[in-house]
Enzyme design. Sequence first.
Site, PDB file in Angstrom:
ATOM      1  N   HIS A  59      -2.634 -10.503 -12.764  1.00 60.82           N
ATOM      2  CA  HIS A  59      -2.673 -10.608 -14.228  1.00 60.82           C
ATOM      3  C   HIS A  59      -3.566 -11.761 -14.694  1.00 60.82           C
ATOM      4  O   HIS A  59      -4.219 -11.666 -15.731  1.00 60.82           O
ATOM      5  CB  HIS A  59      -1.256 -10.782 -14.794  1.00 60.82           C
ATOM      6  CG  HIS A  59      -0.387  -9.579 -14.554  1.00 60.82           C
ATOM      7  ND1 HIS A  59       0.988  -9.627 -14.599  1.00 60.82           N
ATOM      8  CD2 HIS A  59      -0.706  -8.289 -14.263  1.00 60.82           C
ATOM      9  CE1 HIS A  59       1.485  -8.426 -14.343  1.00 60.82           C
ATOM     10  NE2 HIS A  59       0.476  -7.593 -14.134  1.00 60.82           N
ATOM     11  N   ASP A  72       1.081  -2.968 -11.022  1.00 58.44           N
ATOM     12  CA  ASP A  72       2.059  -2.820 -12.108  1.00 58.44           C
ATOM     13  C   ASP A  72       2.814  -1.492 -12.014  1.00 58.44           C
ATOM     14  O   ASP A  72       4.017  -1.428 -12.283  1.00 58.44           O
ATOM     15  CB  ASP A  72       1.366  -2.887 -13.478  1.00 58.44           C
ATOM     16  CG  ASP A  72       0.915  -4.301 -13.832  1.00 58.44           C
ATOM     17  OD1 ASP A  72       1.112  -5.222 -12.999  1.00 58.44           O
ATOM     18  OD2 ASP A  72       0.370  -4.489 -14.944  1.00 58.44           O
ATOM     19  N   ARG A  97      10.384   2.413   7.244  1.00 55.99           N
ATOM     20  CA  ARG A  97      10.283   0.958   7.075  1.00 55.99           C
ATOM     21  C   ARG A  97       9.738   0.664   5.684  1.00 55.99           C
ATOM     22  O   ARG A  97       8.667   1.148   5.319  1.00 55.99           O
ATOM     23  CB  ARG A  97       9.361   0.369   8.146  1.00 55.99           C
ATOM     24  CG  ARG A  97       9.096  -1.103   7.932  1.00 55.99           C
ATOM     25  CD  ARG A  97       8.204  -1.720   9.006  1.00 55.99           C
ATOM     26  NE  ARG A  97       7.987  -3.101   8.649  1.00 55.99           N
ATOM     27  CZ  ARG A  97       6.788  -3.662   8.414  1.00 55.99           C
ATOM     28  NH1 ARG A  97       5.680  -2.978   8.576  1.00 55.99           N
ATOM     29  NH2 ARG A  97       6.707  -4.914   8.032  1.00 55.99           N
ATOM     30  N   HIS A 142       7.470  -8.996   2.348  1.00 59.62           N
ATOM     31  CA  HIS A 142       6.147  -8.422   2.590  1.00 59.62           C
ATOM     32  C   HIS A 142       5.222  -8.907   1.469  1.00 59.62           C
ATOM     33  O   HIS A 142       4.750  -8.128   0.651  1.00 59.62           O
ATOM     34  CB  HIS A 142       6.226  -6.901   2.673  1.00 59.62           C
ATOM     35  CG  HIS A 142       5.044  -6.244   3.322  1.00 59.62           C
ATOM     36  ND1 HIS A 142       5.162  -5.300   4.326  1.00 59.62           N
ATOM     37  CD2 HIS A 142       3.711  -6.387   3.113  1.00 59.62           C
ATOM     38  CE1 HIS A 142       3.957  -4.888   4.693  1.00 59.62           C
ATOM     39  NE2 HIS A 142       3.056  -5.530   3.969  1.00 59.62           N
ATOM     40  N   ASN A 186       6.784  -9.953   7.225  1.00 61.23           N
ATOM     41  CA  ASN A 186       5.685  -9.106   7.628  1.00 61.23           C
ATOM     42  C   ASN A 186       4.407  -9.921   7.716  1.00 61.23           C
ATOM     43  O   ASN A 186       3.963 -10.500   6.717  1.00 61.23           O
ATOM     44  CB  ASN A 186       5.461  -7.981   6.613  1.00 61.23           C
ATOM     45  CG  ASN A 186       4.280  -7.111   7.018  1.00 61.23           C
ATOM     46  OD1 ASN A 186       4.388  -6.328   7.955  1.00 61.23           O
ATOM     47  ND2 ASN A 186       3.141  -7.282   6.354  1.00 61.23           N
ATOM     48  N   GLU A 187       3.829  -9.992   8.902  1.00 55.35           N
ATOM     49  CA  GLU A 187       2.499 -10.553   9.115  1.00 55.35           C
ATOM     50  C   GLU A 187       2.319 -11.995   8.640  1.00 55.35           C
ATOM     51  O   GLU A 187       1.640 -12.260   7.643  1.00 55.35           O
ATOM     52  CB  GLU A 187       1.423  -9.666   8.476  1.00 55.35           C
ATOM     53  CG  GLU A 187       1.364  -8.282   9.104  1.00 55.35           C
ATOM     54  CD  GLU A 187       0.168  -7.455   8.632  1.00 55.35           C
ATOM     55  OE1 GLU A 187      -0.519  -7.862   7.680  1.00 55.35           O
ATOM     56  OE2 GLU A 187      -0.064  -6.405   9.228  1.00 55.35           O
ATOM     57  N   ASN A 329       2.401  -5.124  14.226  1.00 51.60           N
ATOM     58  CA  ASN A 329       1.473  -4.369  13.390  1.00 51.60           C
ATOM     59  C   ASN A 329       0.127  -4.411  14.081  1.00 51.60           C
ATOM     60  O   ASN A 329      -0.414  -5.488  14.349  1.00 51.60           O
ATOM     61  CB  ASN A 329       1.326  -4.996  12.000  1.00 51.60           C
ATOM     62  CG  ASN A 329       2.525  -4.721  11.122  1.00 51.60           C
ATOM     63  OD1 ASN A 329       3.491  -4.080  11.545  1.00 51.60           O
ATOM     64  ND2 ASN A 329       2.475  -5.205   9.895  1.00 51.60           N
ATOM     65  N   TYR A 331      -3.886  -2.665  14.396  1.00 49.51           N
ATOM     66  CA  TYR A 331      -4.901  -1.787  13.815  1.00 49.51           C
ATOM     67  C   TYR A 331      -6.180  -1.692  14.625  1.00 49.51           C
ATOM     68  O   TYR A 331      -6.787  -0.645  14.708  1.00 49.51           O
ATOM     69  CB  TYR A 331      -5.246  -2.255  12.397  1.00 49.51           C
ATOM     70  CG  TYR A 331      -4.147  -1.980  11.393  1.00 49.51           C
ATOM     71  CD1 TYR A 331      -4.105  -0.774  10.696  1.00 49.51           C
ATOM     72  CD2 TYR A 331      -3.134  -2.909  11.159  1.00 49.51           C
ATOM     73  CE1 TYR A 331      -3.093  -0.502   9.795  1.00 49.51           C
ATOM     74  CE2 TYR A 331      -2.118  -2.639  10.261  1.00 49.51           C
ATOM     75  CZ  TYR A 331      -2.101  -1.442   9.574  1.00 49.51           C
ATOM     76  OH  TYR A 331      -1.090  -1.173   8.687  1.00 49.51           O
ATOM     77  N   GLU A 399       3.567  -1.087  12.199  1.00 48.16           N
ATOM     78  CA  GLU A 399       2.475  -0.529  11.399  1.00 48.16           C
ATOM     79  C   GLU A 399       1.336  -0.146  12.324  1.00 48.16           C
ATOM     80  O   GLU A 399       1.065  -0.855  13.298  1.00 48.16           O
ATOM     81  CB  GLU A 399       1.891  -1.549  10.392  1.00 48.16           C
ATOM     82  CG  GLU A 399       2.707  -1.773   9.166  1.00 48.16           C
ATOM     83  CD  GLU A 399       2.041  -2.761   8.195  1.00 48.16           C
ATOM     84  OE1 GLU A 399       0.795  -2.871   8.180  1.00 48.16           O
ATOM     85  OE2 GLU A 399       2.796  -3.425   7.469  1.00 48.16           O
TER      86      GLU A 399
END
Length: 507
Positions: A59, A72, A97, A142, A186-187, A329, A331, A399
């Site tokens: 914002h 939003d 999850r 998260h 998370n992470e 996680n 990737y 993930e």
Amino acid sequence: MKVALVLSVIALGCSALVTKQERRFPDDFLFGTATASYQIEGGWNADDKGENIWDHMTHNHPNVIKDGSNGDVAADTYHNYKRDVEMMRELGLDAYRFSLSWSRILPDGLSNPVSAAGIAFYNNYIDEMLKYGITPMVTLYHWDLPQKLQDLGGFANPLFPDWFEEYARVVYDNFGDRVKHWITFNEPREICLEGYGSTTKAPILNATGIGSYLCAKYLVLAHAKAYHLYNNEYKSSQGGECGITISVNWFGPLTDTEEDRFAAEIRRQAEWGLYAEPIFSEQGGFPKEFTERVAQKSAEQGYRSSRLPEFTEEEKQFVRGASDFFGVNHYTAYLISATEHITQNVVPSLYDDVGVGVYVPEEWPQSASSWLTESPDSILNVLNHLNQKYNNPKFYITENGWSSPPSSGLIDDDRIRYYRAALENCLDAIDAGVRLQGYMAWSLMDNFEWMEGLTERFGLYHVDFEDPLRPRTARKSAFVYKEIIKTRVIDHSYEPATMTMTIDEGR
Ligand SMILES: *[C@@H]1O[C@H](CO)[C@@H](O)[C@H](O)[C@H]1NC(C)=O
């Protein structure tokens, strides 16, 4: 756990018959998908929800988001949660999850007041899953810290572990009768390095080489507080497990030389060792060689003490072993060199402290995300490495996934190829003795991809963000994943007969 071997006979050519071993995932292996509150929920100011750091940043600094969008409304799960669970049933998921929005539950960050509406929303979501036998796996944090706690320094405040413990207590009290799989954070790398030590995640502090390390210390202590709280006061009655999810991409040596192998090790220590080593290693504390390097650099730079804070012996003991499982996680991968591909970094900063070069071969297929290529056997390398280093802990892949551009539509053969290769790696790891107990595909549906806004899509389901109702439509990969879950086998020749998704019997 051993993968069951099933012999099947397949025809090759016209007449030749060969037998091929078909490898199966165990029946109790948890197949799921993953999401995060800010990326899907919307309802940013619904009822009495408080502002969080992503609300605040998007914002006040909309220019930091690639397409100027924000969360939003996102996929509007706040109003579509029943459709989300319907998708889980369509896929035949064992588990789902998702994360809780701290400021939806505690609008001011601390536990006075607790939002009745926030609690009710998550009760509804959880109960809808349980109605259909889907196991909730819940992440407490998260990335969406209540802004009021950020104003007090957030993760860099030594009181942060107490704030997190207070929040965790409210969560266990309200949902622990039904939720048996907890993930505290998370992470940590993305929270600390990107949010505090850079400007690539909220709260964009850019306190390079200092903020990231303070955050690492208090995050790890906060994790341990929430773990011990669960262990001491809830586990015996609620019977669940509590762990942490760390982003572990693979960093291998560019060449098989002593100096490149060491360069890769230093980079691994800086990327995820900072968070994994204190919890999962035998000796506890931050990783040894990286700690020495930051201390030396700090001294050279004229700091009175190392920019990487220390743990007291008491803190080390408190943190060491404080996890029931290792959530990974994963990737992608990078090749690391001691001498080649070295770029100039801000001083001081974590990457300057590391001081190594990074290389990504051109032949590795590129996703829509700059950081994400498909690299051979990277999950297998990660699981084998962590398994050896940390003495065979229980693992979940929490993930794993692939991004495509918004224009890419419903036929996502690149995502299918990526998932099949990753899941073959998971079977290889199980075969090698890794205690891998589940796999959560990222993501159930397209969502707000942080700084990239809506420009990168990770969903098994496409979401139409132009439509106020945010309709979700299954991509081809959803049908392929569904077939894998149903049969527990990766059939590389499977093609869905139709693109019409239905719910199978029993879901
Ligand atoms: C972050 O801080 C460094 C100096 O430490 C500066 O060079 C860089 O421009 C800053 N980045 C942004 C986006 O403000």
